[in-house]
Scaffold this motif. Sequence first.
Motif, PDB file in Angstrom:
ATOM      1  N   ARG A  39       0.161   3.673  -5.782  1.00  0.00           N
ATOM      2  CA  ARG A  39       0.637   2.765  -4.745  1.00  0.00           C
ATOM      3  C   ARG A  39       1.406   1.615  -5.392  1.00  0.00           C
ATOM      4  O   ARG A  39       1.291   1.379  -6.591  1.00  0.00           O
ATOM      5  CB  ARG A  39      -0.539   2.246  -3.910  1.00  0.00           C
ATOM      6  CG  ARG A  39      -1.307   3.386  -3.235  1.00  0.00           C
ATOM      7  CD  ARG A  39      -2.385   2.883  -2.303  1.00  0.00           C
ATOM      8  NE  ARG A  39      -3.135   4.011  -1.747  1.00  0.00           N
ATOM      9  CZ  ARG A  39      -2.760   4.718  -0.697  1.00  0.00           C
ATOM     10  NH1 ARG A  39      -1.619   4.399  -0.070  1.00  0.00           N
ATOM     11  NH2 ARG A  39      -3.488   5.723  -0.247  1.00  0.00           N
TER      12      ARG A  39
ATOM     13  N   MET B 208       3.171   4.335  -1.184  1.00  0.00           N
ATOM     14  CA  MET B 208       3.040   5.188  -2.377  1.00  0.00           C
ATOM     15  C   MET B 208       4.400   5.420  -3.026  1.00  0.00           C
ATOM     16  O   MET B 208       5.437   5.315  -2.366  1.00  0.00           O
ATOM     17  CB  MET B 208       2.389   6.507  -1.987  1.00  0.00           C
ATOM     18  CG  MET B 208       0.939   6.344  -1.561  1.00  0.00           C
ATOM     19  SD  MET B 208       0.212   7.827  -0.833  1.00  0.00           S
ATOM     20  CE  MET B 208       0.872   7.767   0.821  1.00  0.00           C
TER      21      MET B 208
ATOM     22  N   LYS C 104       0.821  -1.214   0.000  1.00  0.00           N
ATOM     23  CA  LYS C 104       0.000   0.000   0.000  1.00  0.00           C
ATOM     24  C   LYS C 104       0.858   1.268   0.000  1.00  0.00           C
ATOM     25  O   LYS C 104       0.320   2.379  -0.075  1.00  0.00           O
ATOM     26  CB  LYS C 104      -0.922   0.018   1.214  1.00  0.00           C
ATOM     27  CG  LYS C 104      -1.984  -1.071   1.195  1.00  0.00           C
ATOM     28  CD  LYS C 104      -2.872  -0.984   2.428  1.00  0.00           C
ATOM     29  CE  LYS C 104      -3.932  -2.086   2.419  1.00  0.00           C
ATOM     30  NZ  LYS C 104      -4.794  -2.012   3.628  1.00  0.00           N
TER      31      LYS C 104
END
Length: 354
Positions: A164, A122, A120
Amino acid sequence: MNVRSVCRTLLIASLFALLCGCWDVRDINKRYLPVVMGISEGKSATYSIILQIPSVSGKTQILEQEADSISKALDLIRTKAEKHVDLLHLRLFLISERMAKTGLDDVMDYAIRANDISIKGMMAIVTGDFEKTLHHEISPTPEISSYDYFSEESGWTPNVSIVRIWEAFRGSQSYTKDLAYPLIHVGTDTLYDFEGSAIMRKNKMVGALSPDETLVYNIFLEKYTGGTIEAAKDTSVIIKKARVRHRKEWTASGPKLKSAIYLDVAVSENKKNLPNHRIAEEIQEMIDKKGDEIIRKMRALKTDLLGTGQLFRSQMSERQIRDWKDVWFPRLTFDISVKVNIRDNIYFKEKIKS
């Protein structure tokens, strides 16, 4: 041994198993919890890895090392660190522009395969002096972190793209959709300044979008929350709602797509007192122009940033899907139209006067 005794024995054994399940837990005071990882080409090795570790005082501790693989560089960081380096809290991966233009296959492969990194997290690409950007600090503010600039719950605006790790990996494997990564460089009064978005084809940077083009890109993907559009000098609106509707068909000459963008906006500034219809016309003209520029770049670079190929997947064979970007996307007849609905026209100045 009866059934009751067997059950009692199994219960006791399971309790012992639970008691010994936390033998390797480390106290939080004995761990480094980096939230940002910087990856660039090294001076004496293939990779240079920089970890940013925040502290309660607001200052950032830096750990860095070079090696010929990302895993080895992290292992060397752990070797010289006085605490255990835990990567489970990594929120942001910053990658140098030069490495992005060379290709990020190894970086993506590592990020997806590593068990201690959240997919998850970025991603963003850094232009200019990479080390200066990673070492840059503003006045100590414990409540502000680097990843807040990309968080939809914090400082993010639609002029900045968001990607992500799992999205980046999926995009790199897709035949019908590419992605735009945020482009940043070292800031002056803030940590970062945003330059727009990097256009990615597979895992390689091949071009860039301006911040205004990034806004249109996000509107097309219906990621518009809080976006501000300057319709004319001293006139701007805030996007309240955006919807995109598509009409597609596959003809003898190839695929055709008409996309209609419906915007509900509220006027936030109107110093020239332009009528609503004129403001709507200027917004339509601006988005039409930026949309045409994005399409032109997509065609020149053979990248499908807007994911138009996704809309035709059900009509294509497996071979056509594989050939989409090189064969069918260049033949795509693509038209974007914009319709603007001004929901209200209440200026801030008028509110203050009343």
